[in-house]
Design a protein around this motif. Structure first.
Motif, mmCIF file in Angstrom:
data_model
loop_
_atom_site.group_PDB
_atom_site.id
_atom_site.type_symbol
_atom_site.label_atom_id
_atom_site.label_comp_id
_atom_site.label_asym_id
_atom_site.label_seq_id
_atom_site.Cartn_x
_atom_site.Cartn_y
_atom_site.Cartn_z
ATOM 1 N N CYS A 197 0.728 -1.167 -0.044
ATOM 2 C CA CYS A 197 -0.200 -0.024 0.089
ATOM 3 C C CYS A 197 0.791 0.994 -0.139
ATOM 4 C CB CYS A 197 -0.936 0.002 1.209
ATOM 5 S SG CYS A 197 -2.174 -1.154 0.910
ATOM 6 N N GLU A 198 1.874 1.332 0.467
ATOM 7 C CA GLU A 198 2.858 2.369 0.467
ATOM 8 C C GLU A 198 3.675 2.307 -0.519
ATOM 9 O OE1 GLU A 198 5.225 2.041 4.138
ATOM 10 O OE2 GLU A 198 3.466 2.501 5.540
ATOM 11 N N THR A 199 3.731 1.321 -1.450
ATOM 12 C CA THR A 199 4.843 1.556 -2.469
ATOM 13 C C THR A 199 3.866 1.642 -3.910
ATOM 14 O OG1 THR A 199 6.101 -0.353 -1.665
ATOM 15 C CG2 THR A 199 6.297 0.073 -4.079
ATOM 16 N N TYR A 200 2.830 1.328 -3.986
ATOM 17 C CA TYR A 200 1.802 1.397 -5.051
ATOM 18 C C TYR A 200 0.861 2.154 -4.993
ATOM 19 C CZ TYR A 200 4.412 -3.074 -6.304
ATOM 20 O OH TYR A 200 5.584 -3.675 -6.823
ATOM 21 N N PRO A 201 0.408 3.206 -6.011
ATOM 22 C CA PRO A 201 -0.753 3.987 -5.928
ATOM 23 C C PRO A 201 -2.150 3.190 -5.503
ATOM 24 C CG PRO A 201 0.408 4.087 -8.102
ATOM 25 C CD PRO A 201 1.025 2.860 -7.659
ATOM 26 N N LEU A 202 -2.798 3.977 -4.902
ATOM 27 C CA LEU A 202 -4.069 3.557 -4.244
ATOM 28 C C LEU A 202 -4.878 3.056 -5.355
ATOM 29 C CD1 LEU A 202 -5.438 2.937 -1.718
ATOM 30 C CD2 LEU A 202 -6.396 5.188 -1.986
ATOM 31 N N LYS A 203 -4.989 3.503 -6.616
ATOM 32 C CA LYS A 203 -5.574 2.868 -7.715
ATOM 33 C C LYS A 203 -5.378 1.466 -8.263
ATOM 34 C CE LYS A 203 -7.443 4.256 -12.188
ATOM 35 N NZ LYS A 203 -7.565 5.312 -13.245
ATOM 36 N N ILE A 204 -4.195 1.293 -8.248
ATOM 37 C CA ILE A 204 -3.660 -0.117 -8.682
ATOM 38 C C ILE A 204 -4.104 -1.171 -7.243
ATOM 39 C CG2 ILE A 204 -1.723 -1.573 -8.624
ATOM 40 C CD1 ILE A 204 -0.309 0.603 -10.431
ATOM 41 N N ILE A 205 -3.876 -0.625 -6.074
ATOM 42 C CA ILE A 205 -4.309 -1.495 -4.921
ATOM 43 C C ILE A 205 -5.739 -1.772 -5.174
ATOM 44 C CG2 ILE A 205 -4.659 -1.669 -2.553
ATOM 45 C CD1 ILE A 205 -1.602 -1.957 -3.436
ATOM 46 N N GLU A 206 -6.693 -0.704 -5.306
ATOM 47 C CA GLU A 206 -8.195 -0.892 -5.322
ATOM 48 C C GLU A 206 -8.470 -1.913 -6.609
ATOM 49 O OE1 GLU A 206 -9.358 3.141 -5.625
ATOM 50 O OE2 GLU A 206 -9.655 3.234 -3.351
ATOM 51 N N GLN A 207 -7.872 -1.702 -7.760
ATOM 52 C CA GLN A 207 -8.242 -2.574 -8.889
ATOM 53 C C GLN A 207 -7.663 -3.914 -8.473
ATOM 54 O OE1 GLN A 207 -5.746 -0.246 -11.944
ATOM 55 N NE2 GLN A 207 -7.548 -0.145 -13.238
ATOM 56 N N ALA A 208 -6.677 -4.228 -7.842
ATOM 57 C CA ALA A 208 -6.095 -5.589 -7.702
ATOM 58 C C ALA A 208 -7.227 -6.283 -6.575
ATOM 59 C CB ALA A 208 -4.743 -5.535 -7.267
#
Length: 90
Positions: free
Chosen positions: A42-53
Motif C-alpha cells: 500500500c505504501e509502494t503502489y498507487p491506491l488506484k492499483i491497490i483498489e483494482q487488484a
C-alpha cells in the motif's frame, strides 16, 4: 513554517490511511499475519492499483484461484504495476 506542519499532517494522515487500507485488505483475505506485507504494498503502489487488484481478486471465482485470494491479489498488483511502469506513489 505553517505550510510545513500542514504537509507533515497530510503525510501522517496518508500513512495512517494506507495502514487502514492494508488492514482492511488483510482482514478481507483472512491474512492478518501478513499485515506488514500489505502495508508495504500500500505504501509502494498507487491506491488506484491497490483498489483494482483488490476488486479483481474479490470478484475472481473460487474455481479460478489456485492458491488463495491474497496470492491472486499480489499477482494482480504486480501485473498492473508492470503495465504502468510510470506510476507514482505521490
Amino acid at each position: 513554517m505553517g505550510n510545513n506542519l500542514s504537509n507533515q499532517k497530510s503525510a501522517l494522515l496518508t500513512k495512517r490511511t494506507l495502514k487502514q487500507v492494508a488492514k482492511t485488505i488483510a482482514q478481507a483475505f483472512n491474512d492478518t499475519r501478513q499485515l506488514t506485507l500489505y502495508q508495504h504494498y500500500c505504501e509502494t503502489y498507487p491506491l488506484k492499483i491497490i483498489e483494482q487488484a483488490f476488486d479483481k481478486a474479490q470478484s475472481t471465482p473460487l474455481n479460478k484461484i489456485k492458491k488463495n485470494r491474497a496470492a491472486i491479489f499480489f499477482f494482480f498488483i504486480n501485473t498492473y504495476a508492470k503495465y504502468r511502469k510510470n506510476y507514482s506513489r505521490h
